[in-house]
Design a protein around this motif. Structure first.
Motif, PDB file in Angstrom:
ATOM      1  N   TYR A   1       0.343  76.852  10.097  1.00  0.00           N
ATOM      2  CA  TYR A   1      -0.647  75.798  10.301  1.00  0.00           C
ATOM      3  C   TYR A   1      -0.364  75.037  11.595  1.00  0.00           C
ATOM      4  O   TYR A   1       0.786  74.737  11.917  1.00  0.00           O
ATOM      5  CB  TYR A   1      -0.609  74.792   9.156  1.00  0.00           C
ATOM      6  CG  TYR A   1      -0.957  75.360   7.803  1.00  0.00           C
ATOM      7  CD1 TYR A   1       0.022  75.847   6.947  1.00  0.00           C
ATOM      8  CD2 TYR A   1      -2.281  75.389   7.371  1.00  0.00           C
ATOM      9  CE1 TYR A   1      -0.295  76.351   5.696  1.00  0.00           C
ATOM     10  CE2 TYR A   1      -2.611  75.897   6.129  1.00  0.00           C
ATOM     11  CZ  TYR A   1      -1.608  76.373   5.296  1.00  0.00           C
ATOM     12  OH  TYR A   1      -1.934  76.874   4.059  1.00  0.00           O
ATOM     13  N   CYS A   2      -1.425  74.677  12.260  1.00  0.00           N
ATOM     14  CA  CYS A   2      -1.370  73.807  13.429  1.00  0.00           C
ATOM     15  C   CYS A   2      -1.585  72.366  12.964  1.00  0.00           C
ATOM     16  O   CYS A   2      -2.385  72.119  12.050  1.00  0.00           O
ATOM     17  CB  CYS A   2      -2.464  74.236  14.393  1.00  0.00           C
ATOM     18  SG  CYS A   2      -2.504  73.377  15.970  1.00  0.00           S
ATOM     19  N   ASN A   3      -0.892  71.437  13.591  1.00  0.00           N
ATOM     20  CA  ASN A   3      -0.956  70.029  13.159  1.00  0.00           C
ATOM     21  C   ASN A   3      -0.858  69.087  14.345  1.00  0.00           C
ATOM     22  O   ASN A   3      -0.171  69.377  15.328  1.00  0.00           O
ATOM     23  CB  ASN A   3       0.181  69.762  12.176  1.00  0.00           C
ATOM     24  CG  ASN A   3       0.481  68.285  11.997  1.00  0.00           C
ATOM     25  OD1 ASN A   3       1.348  67.722  12.675  1.00  0.00           O
ATOM     26  ND2 ASN A   3      -0.258  67.642  11.101  1.00  0.00           N
ATOM     27  N   THR A   4      -1.556  67.970  14.215  1.00  0.00           N
ATOM     28  CA  THR A   4      -1.376  66.876  15.148  1.00  0.00           C
ATOM     29  C   THR A   4      -1.683  65.580  14.417  1.00  0.00           C
ATOM     30  O   THR A   4      -2.172  65.594  13.281  1.00  0.00           O
ATOM     31  CB  THR A   4      -2.266  67.025  16.390  1.00  0.00           C
ATOM     32  OG1 THR A   4      -1.882  66.055  17.369  1.00  0.00           O
ATOM     33  CG2 THR A   4      -3.733  66.832  16.046  1.00  0.00           C
ATOM     34  N   GLU A   5      -1.380  64.472  15.052  1.00  0.00           N
ATOM     35  CA  GLU A   5      -1.718  63.143  14.520  1.00  0.00           C
ATOM     36  C   GLU A   5      -2.420  62.376  15.630  1.00  0.00           C
ATOM     37  O   GLU A   5      -1.871  62.243  16.730  1.00  0.00           O
ATOM     38  CB  GLU A   5      -0.469  62.403  14.050  1.00  0.00           C
ATOM     39  CG  GLU A   5       0.200  63.042  12.852  1.00  0.00           C
ATOM     40  CD  GLU A   5       1.469  62.319  12.457  1.00  0.00           C
ATOM     41  OE1 GLU A   5       1.713  62.164  11.259  1.00  0.00           O
ATOM     42  OE2 GLU A   5       2.221  61.894  13.360  1.00  0.00           O
TER      43      GLU A   5
ATOM     44  N   GLY B   1      -7.015  52.460  14.925  1.00  0.00           N
ATOM     45  CA  GLY B   1      -5.735  51.814  14.695  1.00  0.00           C
ATOM     46  C   GLY B   1      -4.828  52.521  13.716  1.00  0.00           C
ATOM     47  O   GLY B   1      -3.734  52.025  13.393  1.00  0.00           O
ATOM     48  N   THR B   2      -5.230  53.682  13.260  1.00  0.00           N
ATOM     49  CA  THR B   2      -4.423  54.430  12.286  1.00  0.00           C
ATOM     50  C   THR B   2      -4.082  55.802  12.854  1.00  0.00           C
ATOM     51  O   THR B   2      -4.943  56.483  13.405  1.00  0.00           O
ATOM     52  CB  THR B   2      -5.200  54.607  10.968  1.00  0.00           C
ATOM     53  OG1 THR B   2      -5.526  53.323  10.440  1.00  0.00           O
ATOM     54  CG2 THR B   2      -4.365  55.373   9.947  1.00  0.00           C
ATOM     55  N   LEU B   3      -2.821  56.192  12.679  1.00  0.00           N
ATOM     56  CA  LEU B   3      -2.405  57.524  13.106  1.00  0.00           C
ATOM     57  C   LEU B   3      -2.779  58.500  11.989  1.00  0.00           C
ATOM     58  O   LEU B   3      -2.190  58.483  10.902  1.00  0.00           O
ATOM     59  CB  LEU B   3      -0.898  57.534  13.372  1.00  0.00           C
ATOM     60  CG  LEU B   3      -0.367  58.690  14.226  1.00  0.00           C
ATOM     61  CD1 LEU B   3      -1.044  58.711  15.582  1.00  0.00           C
ATOM     62  CD2 LEU B   3       1.133  58.576  14.372  1.00  0.00           C
ATOM     63  N   THR B   4      -3.768  59.337  12.262  1.00  0.00           N
ATOM     64  CA  THR B   4      -4.345  60.207  11.245  1.00  0.00           C
ATOM     65  C   THR B   4      -3.913  61.650  11.460  1.00  0.00           C
ATOM     66  O   THR B   4      -4.104  62.187  12.553  1.00  0.00           O
ATOM     67  CB  THR B   4      -5.881  60.127  11.303  1.00  0.00           C
ATOM     68  OG1 THR B   4      -6.295  58.761  11.165  1.00  0.00           O
ATOM     69  CG2 THR B   4      -6.512  60.968  10.203  1.00  0.00           C
TER      70      THR B   4
END
Length: 119
Positions: A94-98, A103-106
């Motif tokens: 899986y590829c992932n980022t935030e 104002g929220t790190l999603t």
């Protein structure tokens, strides 16, 4: 909207190589770290590799020296070159980022690509 689309998985023999790609869209790719995770059947998801905005890389212990993560900011794509593959590397990758949103790190995940290492 943020989208991550993995590709490049498949069946490979032990000792072989594969290169996974993750095409990103919907956010400023060059300003976010990117990660690859994997989940094998019956096991928890684990971090494979990460790459920072400055292309500083980190790897899980069992991947060091075999896997290489890289990024192409012009193509909004992150890659995972996997060498010397072992049956234990069989998993969905899986590829992932935030991404900062309101104002929220999603966190965002792709749907994954299956890698099967078998003779």
């Amino acid at each position: 909207q943020v989208q991550l689309v993995e590709s490049g998985g498949g069946l490979v023999q032990p000792g072989g190589s594969l290169r996974l790609s993750c095409a990103a869209s919907g956010f400023r790719f060059s300003t976010y770290a990117m990660r690859w995770y994997r989940q094998a059947p019956g096991k928890e998801r684990e971090l494979v590799a990460s790459i920072s905005v400055a292309s500083v890389t980190n790897y899980g212990d069992t991947m060091k020296g075999r896997f290489i993560i890289s990024r192409d900011n012009a193509e909004n794509t992150v890659y995972l070159q996997m060498n010397s593959l072992e049956p234990e590397d069989t998993a969905v990758y899986y590829c992932n980022t935030e991404v900062w949103q309101s104002g929220t790190l999603t966190p965002y995940w792709g749907k994954g690509t299956l890698v099967t290492v078998s003779s």
